[in-house]
Design a protein around this motif. Structure first.
Motif, PDB file in Angstrom:
ATOM      1  N   GLU B  88       0.824  -1.215   0.000  1.00  0.00           N
ATOM      2  CA  GLU B  88       0.000   0.000   0.000  1.00  0.00           C
ATOM      3  C   GLU B  88       0.855   1.261   0.000  1.00  0.00           C
ATOM      4  N   VAL B 105       0.515   6.685   1.221  1.00  0.00           N
ATOM      5  CA  VAL B 105      -0.212   5.422   1.104  1.00  0.00           C
ATOM      6  C   VAL B 105      -1.406   5.612   0.191  1.00  0.00           C
ATOM      7  N   GLY B 107      -5.041   3.667  -1.175  1.00  0.00           N
ATOM      8  CA  GLY B 107      -5.951   2.543  -0.971  1.00  0.00           C
ATOM      9  C   GLY B 107      -7.234   2.820  -1.707  1.00  0.00           C
ATOM     10  N   GLU B 112     -10.065   1.650   4.303  1.00  0.00           N
ATOM     11  CA  GLU B 112      -8.936   0.767   4.018  1.00  0.00           C
ATOM     12  C   GLU B 112      -7.633   1.364   4.558  1.00  0.00           C
TER      13      GLU B 112
END
Lengths: 391, 157
Positions: B88, B105, B107, B112
């Protein structure tokens, strides 16, 4: 009122610029991809813009002296000395103008009297002929040819000179062909001019955009040429400063004294904010010019390569930011080629005939665009040629 | 080399032939230079700059500020290696200033990413604290403008 009858026939008889017409059509179209604009796609470098802004913030919004700010003329003198190796005195031989084109106008109006012949190598930028005519002169085109690299040859010059010849326009590096005159070519021209009273209007606005190992040479740097040369340049092309409308003209003092009068009465002075920015450009802008030149250079190679692959033969342009491919093999006139390409593939280029009759059989393509933009345009031109069974 | 990298940095899809033309060198020379840059690790990968908002795929990005305790011997690198191993995670930077690591990150949803932070990032031994900032809108990414239609406003002369 019968306007047509009352207005000056020299003006009403003049054609509007042939470059413009296509844009008016293009402007009304969706999804047009243009390769027709003759100005840098870069913004003016930030540090140069900043000096303009700073001058506004400090309220420096008055006129300058007619000839331009002394510090700017000093800086221009230094720039020309550094890059072209010719010397002009800041106080008597340099005038800051509203764009390079004002310098051209001043030169014509100061030198040309009724009936004087002005020699204009073509294809070339659209303004020389009308400006010569407005000054009362007779424009005499000299055809330059692809096989000579669109250079002015001594032979063609000699053939065009008559007792009435007052001025030769020397527009190199060339818009629209990208042709340059190297030292040896200029030597041959100088040889013809020596001993005559013919003046030269050397429009060197694209001088900084000369590619290859040899740098730009000015006619004024050759023996016996300085005293007859009116050197015109500006900030638009080298520093991506078109909208600032700032240029300069350099000439021997007696000539400059008279040109300054015309400027004084018609324009007063060039925009002050632009002059402040221009000082920064002249004093600290060499690296910007170099960087942009390298960028143009790689695009130039790219576009010449793509056009040649399509069989649109393209002589190697060594200056400015245009290519001038031959469309002869398509069988179309320049005008038809451009119209059909625009209507069918929505790509705008300029017919060579906008730059003189001898531009027939050629189109002007500008590479002041990103590689992605140029790639898309090339794809469409290819599709156009394929649709005509030409590829 | 610099010029070649500059070209690839602006458009990695240029062909060897196009690059060769633009730099006025041979295609073989282009291939050799690229091979060397790849071998030396100067060129790490070739990617597209994707505006996911223009696709069907849901995509949420967060930038997470981490404060961590550097470990004996491996310093920050030990923890960085641990974090960058999560798929991720798009990027990990060691920062100067008020926190230590900046972790980007992506997602499919806020949930999530929240779950990723709560279950995987925060529990790591060296992590002292996390501050998660969700990206609301991308205006520019890797030098590419996502905002506006970038119309050419140049006039016609």
């Amino acid at each position: 009122m019968n306007y047509e009858k009352l207005m000056n026939p020299t003006i009403t008889g003049m054609k509007p610029s042939g470059i413009r017409r296509f844009f008016d059509i293009a402007n009304d179209m969706e999804d047009v991809i243009s390769l027709s604009i003759g100005e840098p796609d870069f913004s003016t470098p930030f540090h140069i813009r900043d000096k303009g802004v700073e001058s506004l913030e400090k309220g420096k919004t008055w006129y300058t002296s007619n000839a331009g700010m002394p510090r700017l003329r000093e800086a221009i003198s230094g720039y020309i000395k550094r890059h072209v190796g010719i010397t002009y005195a800041p106080d008597t031989e340099i005038l800051v103008t509203v764009g390079g084109s004002e310098g051209i106008d001043l030169c014509m109006r100061t030198l040309v009297t009724a009936g004087d012949e002005v020699l204009i190598p073509q294809p070339s930028f659209v303004c020389y002929e009308p400006l010569a005519q407005m000054a009362g002169g007779v424009a005499v085109p000299i055809v330059t040819r692809a096989e000579d690299g669109f250079r002015l040859t001594a032979q063609a010059l000699k053939a065009a000179i008559t007792p009435k010849t007052k001025l030769l326009v020397l527009p190199f590096p060339s818009n629209p062909t990208g042709a340059v005159m190297r030292r040896e070519h200029l030597e041959a021209i100088a040889e013809v001019l020596r001993g005559t009273d013919i003046f030269v209007l050397s429009d060197e606005i694209y001088a900084d955009l000369t590619y290859g190992e040899a740098s730009h040479v000015s006619l004024a740097s050759l023996d016996g040429m300085w005293e007859r040369t009116v050197y015109v340049s500006g900030f638009s092309k080298s520093f991506a400063m078109t909208g600032w409308r700032l240029g300069y003209v350099c000439a021997p003092a007696p000539l400059m004294k008279q040109m300054t009068k015309v400027h004084q009465y018609a324009l007063m002075c060039a925009p002050t904010v632009s002059q402040y920015a221009a000082i920064e450009a002249m004093e600290n802008g060499d690296d910007d010019v170099k960087e942009m030149r390298e960028d143009y250079d790689s695009r130039r190679r790219f576009i010449v390569g793509e056009l040649n692959k399509m069989g649109l033969r393209c002589f190697d342009p060594e200056g400015a930011f245009y290519v001038f491919p031959s469309i002869e093999k398509t069988g179309f006139t320049a005008e038809d080629f451009c119209t059909q390409l625009l209507m069918e593939q929505h790509v705008a280029v300029v017919p060579g005939t906008a730059f003189g009759e001898c531009g027939e059989g050629f189109v002007r393509i500008s590479y002041c665009y990103s590689i992605a933009h140029i790639t898309e345009a090339m794809k469409r031109i290819r599709a156009f040629l394929e649709s005509r069974g030409l590829l | 080399m610099d010029k070649l990298l500059k070209l690839l940095d602006s458009n990695a899809r240029l062909t060897d032939e196009q690059i060769a033309t633009m730099l006025d060198i041979s295609e073989a020379e282009v291939r050799a230079q690229i091979a060397k840059l790849e071998k030396d690790g100067a060129i790490r990968a070739y990617k597209a700059v994707v505006d996911w908002d223009k696709t069907d795929r849901e995509c949420v990005t967060a930038i997470i500020e981490l404060k961590v305790t550097p470990r004996r011997d491996v310093g920050f690198e030990g923890i960085a290696e641990q974090i960058m191993a999560f798929e991720e995670v798009e990027s990990v930077y060691l920062m100067s200033g008020g926190y230590d690591l900046s972790v980007r990150v992506t997602g499919r949803s806020f949930q999530e990413i929240a779950a990723f932070v709560a279950k995987r990032l925060a529990p790591l031994d060296s992590v002292i604290s996390t501050a998660t900032h969700f990206v609301l809108r991308r205006y520019k990414e890797s030098n590419v403008m996502f905002l506006g239609d970038n119309q050419d406003e140049r006039g016609y002369i």
